[in-house]
Design an enzyme around this catalytic site. Structure first.
Site, PDB file in Angstrom:
ATOM      1  N   ASP A 143      13.787   5.827  -8.855  1.00 41.88           N
ATOM      2  CA  ASP A 143      14.865   6.723  -8.459  1.00 41.88           C
ATOM      3  C   ASP A 143      16.012   5.829  -7.968  1.00 41.88           C
ATOM      4  O   ASP A 143      15.977   4.598  -8.137  1.00 41.88           O
ATOM      5  CB  ASP A 143      14.398   7.750  -7.418  1.00 41.88           C
ATOM      6  CG  ASP A 143      14.114   7.134  -6.053  1.00 41.88           C
ATOM      7  OD1 ASP A 143      14.138   5.881  -5.931  1.00 41.88           O
ATOM      8  OD2 ASP A 143      13.858   7.891  -5.103  1.00 41.88           O
TER       9      ASP A 143
ATOM     10  N   HIS B 229     -10.758  -3.916  -8.292  1.00 43.69           N
ATOM     11  CA  HIS B 229     -11.734  -2.938  -7.797  1.00 43.69           C
ATOM     12  C   HIS B 229     -11.404  -1.501  -8.200  1.00 43.69           C
ATOM     13  O   HIS B 229     -12.313  -0.686  -8.329  1.00 43.69           O
ATOM     14  CB  HIS B 229     -11.814  -3.009  -6.268  1.00 43.69           C
ATOM     15  CG  HIS B 229     -12.540  -4.222  -5.772  1.00 43.69           C
ATOM     16  ND1 HIS B 229     -12.979  -4.355  -4.474  1.00 43.69           N
ATOM     17  CD2 HIS B 229     -12.906  -5.372  -6.401  1.00 43.69           C
ATOM     18  CE1 HIS B 229     -13.591  -5.532  -4.324  1.00 43.69           C
ATOM     19  NE2 HIS B 229     -13.547  -6.171  -5.478  1.00 43.69           N
TER      20      HIS B 229
ATOM     21  N   GLY C 122       6.690   8.222  -2.328  1.00 47.46           N
ATOM     22  CA  GLY C 122       6.895   9.434  -3.115  1.00 47.46           C
ATOM     23  C   GLY C 122       6.471   9.253  -4.560  1.00 47.46           C
ATOM     24  O   GLY C 122       5.810  10.129  -5.148  1.00 47.46           O
TER      25      GLY C 122
ATOM     26  N   THR D  48      10.476   3.782  -0.731  1.00 45.72           N
ATOM     27  CA  THR D  48       9.265   3.255  -0.080  1.00 45.72           C
ATOM     28  C   THR D  48       8.115   3.024  -1.050  1.00 45.72           C
ATOM     29  O   THR D  48       7.132   2.374  -0.686  1.00 45.72           O
ATOM     30  CB  THR D  48       8.749   4.265   0.963  1.00 45.72           C
ATOM     31  OG1 THR D  48       8.477   5.500   0.279  1.00 45.72           O
ATOM     32  CG2 THR D  48       9.776   4.494   2.072  1.00 45.72           C
ATOM     33  N   GLY D  49       8.186   3.602  -2.205  1.00 44.02           N
ATOM     34  CA  GLY D  49       7.054   3.624  -3.139  1.00 44.02           C
ATOM     35  C   GLY D  49       6.111   4.787  -2.867  1.00 44.02           C
ATOM     36  O   GLY D  49       5.256   5.099  -3.701  1.00 44.02           O
TER      37      GLY D  49
ATOM     38  N   CYS E 296      10.566   3.445  -5.816  1.00 44.92           N
ATOM     39  CA  CYS E 296      11.486   4.323  -5.088  1.00 44.92           C
ATOM     40  C   CYS E 296      11.808   3.625  -3.771  1.00 44.92           C
ATOM     41  O   CYS E 296      11.573   2.415  -3.639  1.00 44.92           O
ATOM     42  CB  CYS E 296      10.919   5.736  -4.903  1.00 44.92           C
ATOM     43  SG  CYS E 296       9.429   5.878  -3.907  1.00 44.92           S
TER      44      CYS E 296
ATOM     45  N   HIS F  53     -17.876  -1.314  -9.443  1.00 42.53           N
ATOM     46  CA  HIS F  53     -16.551  -0.720  -9.228  1.00 42.53           C
ATOM     47  C   HIS F  53     -16.268   0.364 -10.263  1.00 42.53           C
ATOM     48  O   HIS F  53     -15.556   1.325  -9.970  1.00 42.53           O
ATOM     49  CB  HIS F  53     -15.479  -1.811  -9.266  1.00 42.53           C
ATOM     50  CG  HIS F  53     -15.737  -2.910  -8.291  1.00 42.53           C
ATOM     51  ND1 HIS F  53     -15.705  -2.709  -6.924  1.00 42.53           N
ATOM     52  CD2 HIS F  53     -16.093  -4.210  -8.467  1.00 42.53           C
ATOM     53  CE1 HIS F  53     -16.005  -3.838  -6.312  1.00 42.53           C
ATOM     54  NE2 HIS F  53     -16.255  -4.764  -7.211  1.00 42.53           N
TER      55      HIS F  53
HETATM   56  C1  RB5 Z   1      15.091   8.712  -1.493  1.00 40.26           C
HETATM   57  O1  RB5 Z   1      16.002   8.722  -0.448  1.00 40.26           O
HETATM   58  C2  RB5 Z   1      13.709   8.379  -0.981  1.00 40.26           C
HETATM   59  O2  RB5 Z   1      13.182   9.454  -0.290  1.00 40.26           O
HETATM   60  C3  RB5 Z   1      12.810   7.977  -2.119  1.00 40.26           C
HETATM   61  O3  RB5 Z   1      13.358   6.877  -2.777  1.00 40.26           O
HETATM   62  C4  RB5 Z   1      11.402   7.570  -1.765  1.00 40.26           C
HETATM   63  O4  RB5 Z   1      11.392   6.599  -0.774  1.00 40.26           O
HETATM   64  C5  RB5 Z   1      10.461   8.657  -1.494  1.00 40.26           C
HETATM   65  O5  RB5 Z   1       9.279   8.439  -1.208  1.00 40.26           O
END
Ligand code: RB5
Length: 145
Positions: free
Chosen positions: A7, A97, A69, A66-67, A64, A132
Site C-alpha cells: 500500500d 519450520h 494489516g 507495519t506489515g 505496508c 514440521h
Molecule cells: C496505512 O496508514 C497503514 O495503516 C497500513 O500501511 C498498515 O500499516 C496497516 O497495517
C-alpha cells in the site's frame, strides 16, 4: 515468479526491494500500489495472496506500514501462510519450520538493508519438512474447521 505488493505505507520499501530483486535476477510481478496516494492494503494483500494460492506465483512479498494489516489480510485467503517478519531469524524459521509462502514487512518499521536481508533469507531458506510438515498440515486443516 514472485508477486510483490504494497500500500502507500509500504511503497518506498517495496521500490527498494524491487531494485534488490532485479539485481539478484529474481523475476517478480508488482501488482501495485504504484503511487503514494492513500489506498486500502486488503485489496493488494488479497490480490497477491490469491495469486500465490492459485499457483500463479511461487511466493509473495507484501509491504505496508507495519506489515500487520497485509499479513492479517493475506492469511484470510485459503492456502496462504504469510509471516510478518522484522528480523532474520524469524525469516529463516518461517520457511524452515512453517513453510511460509508469503512474507509481510513493515515499511515504517524496517530499514531497507535489513529488509533486503530478510527477503533474501525468505527466498533462500528451504522448508525442512518432517515433523514440521505435520504441524503445517494441522495449521492448514484449521481452514476446514
Ligand atoms: C496505512 O496508514 C497503514 O495503516 C497500513 O500501511 C498498515 O500499516 C496497516 O497495517
Amino acid at each position: 515468479m514472485l508477486v510483490i505488493a504494497s500500500d502507500h505505507g509500504g511503497l518506498d520499501l517495496k521500490r527498494e526491494l524491487m531494485e534488490h530483486l532485479r539485481q539478484r535476477g529474481v523475476e517478480f510481478e508488482d501488482i501495485g500500489t504504484y503511487t503514494p496516494e492513500s489506498c486500502n492494503y486488503p485489496e493488494y494483500a488479497e490480490k497477491a495472496a490469491r495469486g500465490v494460492a492459485d499457483g500463479v506465483y511461487e511466493k509473495g512479498i507484501l509491504v505496508c506500514g507495519t506489515g500487520i494489516g497485509m499479513s492479517l489480510a493475506a492469511n484470510k485467503v485459503r492456502g496462504i501462510r504469510c509471516a510478518l517478519c522484522s528480523d532474520c531469524f524469524s525469516a529463516e524459521m518461517c520457511r524452515a519450520h512453517n513453510d511460509a509462502n508469503m512474507i509481510a514487512l513493515g515499511g515504517r518499521v524496517l530499514g531497507p538493508e535489513l529488509a533486503k536481508r530478510i527477503v533474501d533469507i525468505f527466498l533462500d531458506t528451504p522448508f525442512l519438512g518432517g515433523r514440521h510438515a505435520q504441524r503445517v498440515a494441522m495449521v492448514m486443516a484449521l481452514e476446514d474447521k
